[in-house]
Scaffold this active site. Structure first.
Site, PDB file in Angstrom:
ATOM      1  CB  SER A 130     -18.062 -18.504  19.764  1.00  0.00           C
ATOM      2  OG  SER A 130     -16.688 -19.046  19.360  1.00  0.00           O
ATOM      3  CG  HIS A 131     -19.640 -24.794  18.417  1.00  0.00           C
ATOM      4  ND1 HIS A 131     -20.392 -25.766  17.819  1.00  0.00           N
ATOM      5  CD2 HIS A 131     -18.458 -25.033  18.366  1.00  0.00           C
ATOM      6  CE1 HIS A 131     -19.541 -26.908  17.614  1.00  0.00           C
ATOM      7  NE2 HIS A 131     -18.211 -26.252  18.035  1.00  0.00           N
ATOM      8  CD  GLU A 149     -12.566 -29.795  15.798  1.00  0.00           C
ATOM      9  OE1 GLU A 149     -13.571 -29.165  15.833  1.00  0.00           O
ATOM     10  OE2 GLU A 149     -11.608 -29.105  15.385  1.00  0.00           O
ATOM     11  CB  SER A 150     -15.749 -37.793  17.315  1.00  0.00           C
ATOM     12  OG  SER A 150     -15.594 -38.081  15.983  1.00  0.00           O
ATOM     13  CG  HIS A 183     -11.896 -22.261  17.367  1.00  0.00           C
ATOM     14  ND1 HIS A 183     -12.855 -21.499  17.639  1.00  0.00           N
ATOM     15  CD2 HIS A 183     -11.846 -23.221  18.033  1.00  0.00           C
ATOM     16  CE1 HIS A 183     -13.670 -21.920  18.722  1.00  0.00           C
ATOM     17  NE2 HIS A 183     -13.054 -23.166  19.039  1.00  0.00           N
ATOM     18  CG  ASP A 234     -13.182 -30.687  26.939  1.00  0.00           C
ATOM     19  OD1 ASP A 234     -12.127 -29.944  27.313  1.00  0.00           O
ATOM     20  OD2 ASP A 234     -13.689 -30.305  25.928  1.00  0.00           O
ATOM     21  CG  HIS A 269     -17.632 -19.631  11.247  1.00  0.00           C
ATOM     22  ND1 HIS A 269     -17.426 -18.787  12.570  1.00  0.00           N
ATOM     23  CD2 HIS A 269     -17.205 -19.023  10.372  1.00  0.00           C
ATOM     24  CE1 HIS A 269     -16.890 -17.458  12.005  1.00  0.00           C
ATOM     25  NE2 HIS A 269     -16.703 -17.754  10.744  1.00  0.00           N
ATOM     26  CB  SER A 289     -15.547 -16.285  17.892  1.00  0.00           C
ATOM     27  OG  SER A 289     -16.303 -16.608  16.563  1.00  0.00           O
TER      28      SER A 289
END
Length: 760
Positions: free
Chosen positions: A113-114, A332-333, A63, A288, A116, A560
């Site tokens: 993409s997000h 990954e907060s 990823h 970020d 999974h 992805s």
């Protein structure tokens, strides 16, 4: 010091790692291959510490590192980075692409993409997907102004679809609505291959002045590294970086790291705070914290700068004091940013953060040299070359091969399928398609999104493209569309990617906008499968070649992989987003028939192209043959006519032809304002249901008819006058007529019948 069972309780410092070269480490459990682990040891000249191993594992994941796709993505860099309005201001490799749109304005946009995480925890997975892409846009110095959400699910009636779809839609809407960002478009597509592996792609658009552009790098020895935003917690440890780099088994995900938990209200504060920090001129570089969290932000900022970086990890504000250094680096907060600030600006930086009630802490500084050093309670747990973490990870040239089944698939065309022959059969076929899940009304989804917040939305779903106003005085605006037909890509991934680009290009053009740039989200199965890698290679090749012909750059995007359950890969789904500029949004063209008596004209040529079509899918559950032919020159001619006609005010409506062909375009144009249409067709079945590309229908007032005919002829574009608007039905002369009320009933019933009434 010797290894012993109690050794696991000893802080694994760099010194300790040097003294215990044979200590066993869980590199395989963290997703690393044996040769990758050996390479890390080679880079460091010793075994990695536990913290270093954590960093490398997330940053070298599929990823984050693009290790299976880099060799294929390089071709996008060969494209000219120019548009009709000027050079691309930022492109591939930055947080998001930035395009000059004139009048001193630029627009940044990107899709990611997000997938999974959204299967594991639908609401938070989708919500944090929106939050992450918004921060990518923010990091470029832009104010986010709109979002879009291309979504893919298994069959509508499947139990797991009913589990994930409501949560994903609620997550997209909940996060975007709380941020006050309009959702102006996207897609909702159903196919059996997405069962157990939904696709949640999120796009964001931001606006900035040229002089406000910011890039991610850490430079200037002695400059401070400041972490600001939410505190770091145990949510999302490994998160998308690990989860999106693993194939799901039949029974569910093989790895279940915590999915990130989003707080849109914190993100809203972060947006306003960051924009004020930019305006105050107190930021040198910014990044970020998304996938791979602090591991990514520290290594990427240091790698892109002109020095090193030293970080005191124990100064990071925590929500959970029990977190280890490894967990802090992998977390990954959400809602976190990292900035590089000159010492003389630090007080002003902190004051602005305090004004917005955003916690900010200096956690390190830029150093001489070329090392990223991270200390924990005064002892060094990381000492690495930052580029080796962020950019110089593994690069695989995965084997790829055209699958043996492809010839048989392409030979099995739709020509052999039984067709409707009578008017009644055509009518029934039309209604069946109108009520099918992929063509039916999606307002169950889109009504959960605020499409008009901020007051600058000009067009939104169900229009072909979303349009937002950028400048309230000049009425300058941008149009954006995302598209992909995975069925076409399965039949021919090269042509399928080009058809996705062509449709998005066309959807932007029908509004009257000039297409300028591309972003993409390339969703595929396992890269370890040569057939999947063949699809990927073909799709990227096709997309690059088409962009070269159309003269538009790829400014960035996302890959992805591992989108499959067991041995079942998803349809290859190269989602393409196209952004265009419209000089005056008051002249935008809408898709719906607005009044009676207008000419209805078909622009472009219709061929008997039914393989891969919605008709073949819905009526015959068939996928085979070759997709529609790609004609990029015709797409350019069509776009030029649509833009000029829009600028001159010749059109009362325009709608591209894609899924469902002319039949669906006529239906959607009639449903928009309850204005019917009466058309005459030479071959009703082919004319209605073919999905030939480079086509659109337009409605034109009598006084502009000849001018449009001349305009099309000047561009060498085929044009046919097929009917007139009016009445309360969709009628094909000599074949059938169906009242708009009956069409609407079939169109609007499908999703609510399965998903139930929408919750308010």
């Amino acid at each position: 010091m010797t290894d012993a069972p109690a050794d696991s309780a000893v802080l694994d410092t760099v010194e300790h790692a040097s003294e215990t070269p044979d200590r066993e480490q869980p590199w395989a459990e963290l997703g690393l291959k044996s040769d990758e682990y050996e390479r890390i040891r080679e880079i460091l000249g010793r075994r990695p510490t536990s913290a270093e191993l954590a960093m490398y594992s997330v940053m070298w994941s599929e990823h984050c590192s693009y290790k299976s796709s880099k060799v294929h993505l390089k071709k996008f860099g060969e494209l000219p980075q120019e548009t009709p309005l000027g050079k691309t201001l930022a492109g591939i490799g930055e947080n998001a692409g930035v395009i000059d749109i004139g009048q001193g304005y630029a627009v940044t946009f990107k899709v990611e993409s997000h997938n999974h995480p959204s299967y594991v925890e639908p609401y938070q997975g989708a919500a944090t997907g929106v939050g992450g892409i918004v921060r990518d846009i923010l990091a470029m110095g832009a104010r986010p102004v709109a979002v879009m959400d291309p979504l893919r699910f298994g069959p509508l009636t499947a139990d797991d679809t009913r589990r994930v779809l409501p949560g994903i839609v609620a997550g997209v809407g909940g996060y975007g609505n709380c941020l006050g960002l309009p959702n102006i478009g996207g897609e909702v597509v159903f196919d059996p291959t997405y069962l157990g592996n939904p696709l949640v792609n999120a796009l964001c658009v931001g606006v900035l002045r040229h002089e406000d552009l910011h890039l991610a790098f850490a430079s200037g020895v002695g400059n401070k590294v400041v972490l600001y935003g939410a505190r770091t917690g145990g949510d999302g440890i490994g998160g998308v970086s690990v989860l999106a780099s693993e194939t799901f088994s039949e029974g569910g995900p093989t790895k279940r790291p915590s999915v990130q938990v989003g707080d849109p209200f914190m993100e809203k504060l972060l947006i306003e705070c960051t924009l004020e920090l930019f305006a105050a001129g107190v930021v040198n570089g910014i990044q970020d914290l998304g996938g791979a969290g602090l591991s990514c932000a520290t290594s990427e900022l240091a790698s892109a700068g002109d020095g090193g970086m030293r970080v005191e990890l124990d100064t990071v504000p925590l929500r959970d004091s029990s977190l280890s250094p490894e967990e802090i680096l992998m977390s990954e907060s959400q809602e976190r940013m990292m900035a590089v600030v000159e010492p003389q600006h630090l007080d002003a930086f902190m004051a602005i953060c305090e004004k917005w009630d955003v916690e900010a802490v200096t956690i390190g500084e830029v150093t001489d040299g070329d090392r990223l050093v991270i200390d924990w309670h005064g002892r060094t747990v990381v000492d690495v070359p930052p580029r080796s973490v962020a950019h110089d990870g593994p690069v695989y040239e995965r084997p790829f091969a055209r699958p043996a089944s492809q010839d048989a698939l392409q030979a099995d065309g739709a020509e052999r399928l039984p067709r409707p022959t009578t008017g009644d059969e055509l009518r029934e076929t039309l209604l069946r398609l109108v009520g099918s899940p992929n063509l039916a009304d999606k307002s169950w989804v889109t009504d959960q999104y605020d499409r008009y917040v901020q007051g600058n939305t000009v067009l939104a779903q169900p229009e072909d493209a979303g349009v937002v106003r950028v400048d309230e005085e000049s009425h300058l605006g941008v149009a954006v569309s995302t598209d992909c037909n995975g069925r076409f890509a399965q039949l021919d991934p090269y042509a399928g990617a080009q058809l996705a680009l062509a449709e998005a290009f066309r959807n932007v053009a029908v509004t009257g906008a000039l297409p300028l740039a591309v972003t993409d989200c390339l969703n595929f199965g396992s890269p370890e499968d040569p057939a999947v890698m063949w699809q990927f290679e073909q799709a990227t090749h096709g997309l690059k070649d088409a962009c070269a012909v159309l003269g538009i750059p790829v400014t960035g995007g996302n890959v992805s992989f591992y989108n499959q359950t067991g041995e079942t890969a998803i349809l290859p789904t190269p989602v393409v987003g196209v952004l265009g500029v419209i000089e005056d949004v008051r002249r935008r063209v809408t898709q719906g028939f607005a009044r009676e008596g207008d000419h209805v004209l078909l622009l472009g040529e219709t061929r008997e192209e039914l393989s891969g079509s919605t008709w073949a899918d819905v009526v015959h559950d068939h996928l085979g043959g070759l997709p529609p032919a790609v004609d990029l020159e015709a797409e350019q001619a069509l776009a030029a006519v649509l833009q000029e006609a829009g600028r001159r005010g010749l059109l009362t409506a325009a709608h591209d032809l894609s899924d469902g062909g002319l039949a669906m375009a006529l239906v959607e144009a009639s449903l928009r304002h309850d204005v019917g249409v009466r058309v005459e067709l030479d071959d009703p079945f082919v004319d209605l249901f073919s999905e030939s590309s480079a086509r659109a229908i337009v409605a034109v007032a009598e006084e502009h008819h000849e001018e449009l005919v001349t305009l099309a002829a000047d561009h060498g574009l085929a044009l046919s006058s097929i009917g007139r608007t009016g009445g309360d039905a969709v009628e094909v002369v000599g074949s059938f007529s169906v009242p708009i009320s009956e069409v609407r009933a079939a169109w609007s019933a499908t999703l609510p019948a399965v998903l139930g009434p929408m919750l308010s």
